[in-house]
Design an enzyme around this catalytic site. Sequence first.
Site, PDB file in Angstrom:
ATOM      1  N   GLY A  30       0.795  -1.228   0.000  1.00  0.00           N
ATOM      2  CA  GLY A  30       0.000   0.000   0.000  1.00  0.00           C
ATOM      3  C   GLY A  30       0.822   1.270   0.000  1.00  0.00           C
ATOM      4  N   ARG A 283      -0.830  -9.564  -0.077  1.00  0.00           N
ATOM      5  CA  ARG A 283       0.505 -10.093   0.173  1.00  0.00           C
ATOM      6  C   ARG A 283       0.303 -11.318   1.047  1.00  0.00           C
ATOM      7  NH1 ARG A 283       3.046  -7.940   3.621  1.00  0.00           N
ATOM      8  NH2 ARG A 283       1.488  -6.406   4.223  1.00  0.00           N
ATOM      9  N   LEU A 386      -5.882  -1.273   0.470  1.00  0.00           N
ATOM     10  CA  LEU A 386      -6.132  -0.519  -0.758  1.00  0.00           C
ATOM     11  C   LEU A 386      -6.732  -1.384  -1.848  1.00  0.00           C
ATOM     12  CD1 LEU A 386      -2.919   1.694  -0.922  1.00  0.00           C
ATOM     13  CD2 LEU A 386      -5.167   2.308  -0.070  1.00  0.00           C
ATOM     14  N   VAL A 387      -6.486  -2.711  -1.767  1.00  0.00           N
ATOM     15  CA  VAL A 387      -7.032  -3.606  -2.792  1.00  0.00           C
ATOM     16  C   VAL A 387      -8.550  -3.432  -2.878  1.00  0.00           C
ATOM     17  CG1 VAL A 387      -7.420  -6.036  -3.359  1.00  0.00           C
ATOM     18  CG2 VAL A 387      -5.135  -5.276  -2.717  1.00  0.00           C
ATOM     19  N   LYS A 389     -10.297  -0.818  -2.371  1.00  0.00           N
ATOM     20  CA  LYS A 389     -10.625   0.423  -3.083  1.00  0.00           C
ATOM     21  C   LYS A 389     -10.323   0.275  -4.566  1.00  0.00           C
ATOM     22  CE  LYS A 389     -10.043   3.456   0.885  1.00  0.00           C
ATOM     23  NZ  LYS A 389      -9.437   4.650   1.449  1.00  0.00           N
ATOM     24  N   ASP A 508       2.893  33.314  39.999  1.00  0.00           N
ATOM     25  CA  ASP A 508       2.280  32.056  40.444  1.00  0.00           C
ATOM     26  C   ASP A 508       3.418  31.078  40.771  1.00  0.00           C
ATOM     27  OD1 ASP A 508       0.431  29.797  40.601  1.00  0.00           O
ATOM     28  OD2 ASP A 508       1.182  29.262  38.612  1.00  0.00           O
ATOM     29  N   ASP A 689       0.266  29.607  35.078  1.00  0.00           N
ATOM     30  CA  ASP A 689       0.102  28.532  34.094  1.00  0.00           C
ATOM     31  C   ASP A 689      -1.300  27.975  33.965  1.00  0.00           C
ATOM     32  OD1 ASP A 689       0.402  27.261  36.724  1.00  0.00           O
ATOM     33  OD2 ASP A 689       0.273  25.418  35.559  1.00  0.00           O
TER      34      ASP A 689
END
Length: 736
Positions: A30, A283, A386-387, A389, A508, A689
């Site tokens: 991919g 694969r 991806l295959v 798609k 502070d 802070d």
Amino acid sequence: MSKTIIISNRLPVQLQISDGGLTATPSVGGLATGMKSVHSGGESLWIGWSGLTDEETPKALEADIDKALEKHGCAKVGLTEKDIEGFYFGFSNRTIWPLFHYFLEYSEFELEFWNIYKAVNQKFADAIIEKSEEGDTIWVHDYQLMLVPQMVREKRPNTSIGFFLHIPFPSYEIFRTLPWREELLGGLLGADLIGFHTYDYERHFLSSVRRLLGLEVSFNDVYLDHRTIKVDSFPMGIDYKKFKDAAVSNQKNTNEKRSDLQIKLDNHKASAPDTKLILSIDRLDYSKGIAKRINAYEYFLNKYPEYKEKVRLIILAVPSRSNVPQYQLLKKEIDELVGRINGELSTVNWTPIWYFYRSLPFENLIDLYTSSDIAWLTPLRDGMNLVAKEYIATRIDKTGVLILSEMAGSAYEMNEALLINPNNFEQQADTLKKAITMPREEQVARNMFLQNRLERYNVEVWANEFMNALNRKSEGENPNISQKVSDTILKEIGNDYTKAKNRLLFLDYDGTLAGFHKDPQKALPDEELYALLDKLHQQENTTIFLISGRDKQTFTKWFLPKGYNMIVEHGVWISRNGEEFKLLEQVKDEWMGKIKPVLESFVDRTPGSFIEEKNYSMAWHYRNTDPDFGEKRATELNTVLTSLIGNDDISVLNGNKVMEVKSSNVNKGRASVRILGEDDYDFVFAIGDDWTDEFMFQELPDSAVTVKVGLKKTQAKYHVENTKRVRELLKTFTEK
Ligand code: ADP
Ligand code: G6P
């Protein structure tokens, strides 16, 4: 001109030496197939491994190799056989790959692999430094290179670095089993932007960052020292046009132009027109669930025997990582399974499975996609897939059915596919039947949606979205934060300080002058801080006030002997020049007896949290709890307290990992304004802070210099990154 440097282990081409010459073959997988489209379009250099080890590369061919790669816009990182063994076959594919795909039992924790992984990541980082220039954008890819972002950051602190993970990021429970988990997270956090395929992977990553590194995470920003790191999901698309166009030209091919494979497929269709072709392409990897798929196929044929001789499964398994023992075992398992099923079920006219174990040229891939009635993809875990798609993109007449595992990242975007749980054979058998009998109109209706989405969110859009997010990040676009105290601003503030005749400073303590500690009583002031405060306190025309939510006993112990002015418990008590504390505000405390049991019940139910009792307020601290759980409990406590106190003069303050209940008429803003009114000051400074300091920032006049510590949203004019910077800033005052 600045360029983009893509960096991944696998380059889009792999070099081989045959007959003394070089051949380049396209890479499978991919990452390489997807990024190839992005790379060819733009100004970029792709750095990666050539496919040849140093030992395999004759000196005489070095120049040819560089030239061959240059033709594809690539440059190589030289790796030795030992590197490949420990880094690629070792840590990448015997530790990370199985672990991140939830195959815990396959994951090997070998120190030797880890050491080589680190060394090889350093080689990739060095190659980036060597080949890139200031101003270039670096895009690092995938699990093989997780340490690279931080390695590059160390040498190039201002470079824009993106990282994308192409595989799943596992849940915290899995990730935490890794002995080198903190180092990996630290490596990734060298990037400015970290991308995942899905929101779930992003969520898992953020959870590990909070729990293992204890870093602050707000929405999808991670705060680390003076940097924020953005984490987001970008589901990878495909080069839709490339697949669609290939399918169109495949359809137009006349007889002579058809490939051998296409001819074979066409002949098969002509001889058995009512047979359905089911395609499986992956694969050869255990994460793809190929063995289970074959078992499920056998289950289907037994459950619905009427489909014997009516369906054929084409399995294309691409050789992958064949030096890794688990892959060798899997190859054996698949060979045997296919052999057994074909042996048991074949008839004179029918072989249930056609099995190919090889990599095929792109044209043949298109032949298979366009000729198959069904694509059946059942990964047990897959970052994207991806295959799935690609199959949909090649269906130009919009027919075809996709059966897809819900464990694939692509399932999130492909709702119109038939989604299955790969472990549920009953469901798979029924879904296969549904796919075989699905009316054409339904196929078209489903694929229309899928195709529209894939066409719109293609790989180019994906890459652009990632790069745009990275560019926005490096341009410092962050609407929530104030201006950083740069050298120029510091100089301006310093000038005003020098010119002023009467100065007032509110400082502070926790998270500002000193860092946090698990036990608040142990966050003691150090010698350096005392020396700094002494100098400020002794300066002519300068009044400093330590202003804190702390209780008066602690500050009496720490600071009274020093004679500093102090306001504590958010403004209840005041002490000047070493005198005992006096009440600054008249406050009620009868409510405390009612609130205490509520807080105690939260302490009982939230391990690691505790109550701090002050004279006129009570604080519930949850810094030491599990971060997610702590936040959840804090929200719950807030709801409980708010409903309990109603319209009373009591309010709840959400501080930094602390919730404080106190009288409403007491806050740092009110206290500081009161002090301000006592004299004519021409330089007013306030630094803090957390949320409780926002009262000061809000209520002090516009002319005051207000400074937030950290990068969170604030009303202050400026910010500095951390306590170290606070001290540096105050030190410049002492030098005036
Ligand atoms: P992974 O990245 O885990 O291998 P993906 O499905 O995401 O899985 O990507 C596989 C890629 O490899 C796809 O782009 C596909 O086109 C390509 N590919 C798969 N099989 C072959 C093959 N036999 N020959 C050439 N390319 C292949
Ligand atoms: C997956 C990984 C990629 C890898 C590909 C092929 O897609 O995410 O990084 O390149 O598989 O595997 P290989 O080991 O051959 O590179």
